[in-house]
Design a protein around this motif. Structure first.
Motif, PDB file in Angstrom:
ATOM      1  N   UNK A 198       0.819  -1.211   0.000  1.00 29.71           N
ATOM      2  CA  UNK A 198       0.000   0.000   0.000  1.00 29.71           C
ATOM      3  C   UNK A 198       0.854   1.262   0.000  1.00 29.71           C
ATOM      4  N   UNK A 199       2.159   1.115   0.239  1.00 33.97           N
ATOM      5  CA  UNK A 199       2.993   2.284   0.522  1.00 33.97           C
ATOM      6  C   UNK A 199       3.966   2.644  -0.606  1.00 33.97           C
ATOM      7  N   UNK A 200       3.690   2.207  -1.830  1.00 36.28           N
ATOM      8  CA  UNK A 200       4.629   2.503  -2.918  1.00 36.28           C
ATOM      9  C   UNK A 200       4.732   3.995  -3.231  1.00 36.28           C
ATOM     10  N   UNK A 201       3.618   4.714  -3.168  1.00 39.55           N
ATOM     11  CA  UNK A 201       3.684   6.163  -3.403  1.00 39.55           C
ATOM     12  C   UNK A 201       4.430   6.852  -2.269  1.00 39.55           C
ATOM     13  N   UNK A 202       4.220   6.369  -1.063  1.00 37.82           N
ATOM     14  CA  UNK A 202       4.962   6.878   0.087  1.00 37.82           C
ATOM     15  C   UNK A 202       6.458   6.639  -0.121  1.00 37.82           C
ATOM     16  N   UNK A 214       1.814  -9.336   0.452  1.00 36.87           N
ATOM     17  CA  UNK A 214       0.693  -9.799  -0.364  1.00 36.87           C
ATOM     18  C   UNK A 214       0.559  -9.100  -1.706  1.00 36.87           C
ATOM     19  N   UNK A 215       1.467  -8.232  -2.063  1.00 37.55           N
ATOM     20  CA  UNK A 215       1.293  -7.477  -3.295  1.00 37.55           C
ATOM     21  C   UNK A 215       0.384  -6.282  -3.063  1.00 37.55           C
ATOM     22  N   UNK A 216      -0.059  -5.665  -4.152  1.00 35.75           N
ATOM     23  CA  UNK A 216      -0.838  -4.434  -4.042  1.00 35.75           C
ATOM     24  C   UNK A 216      -2.252  -4.641  -3.532  1.00 35.75           C
ATOM     25  N   UNK A 217      -2.860  -5.763  -3.839  1.00 37.64           N
ATOM     26  CA  UNK A 217      -4.237  -6.007  -3.433  1.00 37.64           C
ATOM     27  C   UNK A 217      -4.298  -7.071  -2.351  1.00 37.64           C
ATOM     28  N   UNK A 218      -5.084  -6.813  -1.317  1.00 39.76           N
ATOM     29  CA  UNK A 218      -5.239  -7.802  -0.258  1.00 39.76           C
ATOM     30  C   UNK A 218      -6.065  -8.990  -0.726  1.00 39.76           C
ATOM     31  N   UNK A 219      -6.594  -8.922  -1.948  1.00 44.73           N
ATOM     32  CA  UNK A 219      -7.343 -10.056  -2.496  1.00 44.73           C
ATOM     33  C   UNK A 219      -6.409 -11.202  -2.875  1.00 44.73           C
TER      34      UNK A 219
END
Length: 304
Positions: A198-202, A214-219
């Motif tokens: 979730x923090x790539x832009x950060x 888990x990658x970008x999506x928690x799915x």
């Protein structure tokens, strides 16, 4: 879900035959999705609009499904603001149906220049939707929300502008404060390991290497090989701490910590970060600015 969509189609068809209405107190009725979008719209709209957020603290927007109560709120709204970029994956079809029925819906992430966004194969939009972790992006979104509220409610346009200018100044101060705090952490220690990306832009904004289990999506689910691979990375880079996320089950990070320990190495759980949702209502972390400061302080203190 099919029943919900049918309810939307029927309800919005009825509403489309009526004049767009306001609530009993004369204020626009706005519905929002994530707590970050809710906070922003409230800051700009102030006392001149009613805002109902669908997702509270700890809610994962990737997996969120609309209840019949949510649908009722959406149908009765004068306008809907949501993140977009396929963050609210299971609500996209709902929003598209409502838009086709002339309901005013605004995907705030769509205002950003796609050429500057981080790509992602996890989302149908092909972009990482966690845009709120770039403060500059969030100011662009704020300008967009202000404009749309002014169009919806011209008589209070000046008040919306004043509210936005005040909040914009707060965001600029936030960025300066965050930069000062992060400057105290050497760049070689800026490795952020969390439950999902979730923090790539950060990371891009503040020069962190970001790795999500888990990658970008928690799915998506992290497998045994993912855990072992990341455990080796932590040992190789001598990462001091890893982080739980408030909207992702703690067990994923605990499994990673155990994998590191099985290799005769130690890594601490540095704390819980707010990623896809703000903190509890009424707390400092329940606001965007408070959340951002809390995350940064937690990260820096744990990695020093």
């Amino acid at each position: 879900m099919k029943k919900i969509l049918l309810f939307i189609l029927v309800a919005t068809t009825v509403l489309s035959c009526k004049k767009e209405k306001k609530t009993d107190n004369g204020k626009l009725n706005i519905v929002t999705t994530t707590s970050m979008v809710t906070d922003l719209v409230k800051k700009i709209g102030g006392d001149y609009i009613n805002v109902q957020g669908l997702m509270g603290s700890g809610v994962d927007p990737h997996l969120y499904k609309a209840s019949e109560g949510d649908v009722s709120k959406l149908v009765n709204a004068d306008a809907i603001f949501y993140n977009g970029l396929h963050l609210e994956g299971k609500l996209v079809e709902v929003f598209e149906k409502m838009e086709n029925q002339q309901k005013k819906t605004f995907a705030v992430g769509e205002v950003l220049d796609k050429n500057t966004l981080i790509g992602s194969d996890y989302f149908k939009s092909n972009y990482d939707p966690h845009i709120w972790f770039d403060i500059d992006y969030w100011t662009q979104v704020g300008t967009y929300v202000t404009k749309k509220l002014q169009e919806l409610n011209p008589e209070n346009a000046q008040m919306f502008e004043e509210n936005w200018q005040n909040y914009y100044n707060e965001l600029i101060s936030l960025k300066e404060k965050v930069n000062t705090t992060i400057d105290s952490l050497p760049e070689e220690k800026r490795i952020l390991v969390t439950a999902h990306d979730a923090f790539n832009y950060f990371g891009r904004a503040f020069k962190f290497e970001v790795v999500g289990l888990q990658g970008l999506s928690t799915a998506t689910e992290a497998g045994v090989q993912d855990v072992q691979k990341l455990a080796n990375f932590i040992i190789e880079k001598n990462v001091k701490a890893i982080f739980v996320e408030s909207s992702v089950p703690k067990r994923t990070i605990e499994a990673l910590q155990a994998a590191v320990k099985s290799k005769k190495h130690e890594v601490e759980i540095g704390g819980t970060l707010y990623s896809d949702a703000l903190g509890n209502k009424g707390t400092v972390e329940g606001t965007y600015i408070g959340m951002f400061e809390y995350n940064v302080n937690t990260i820096v203190n744990a990695l020093k």
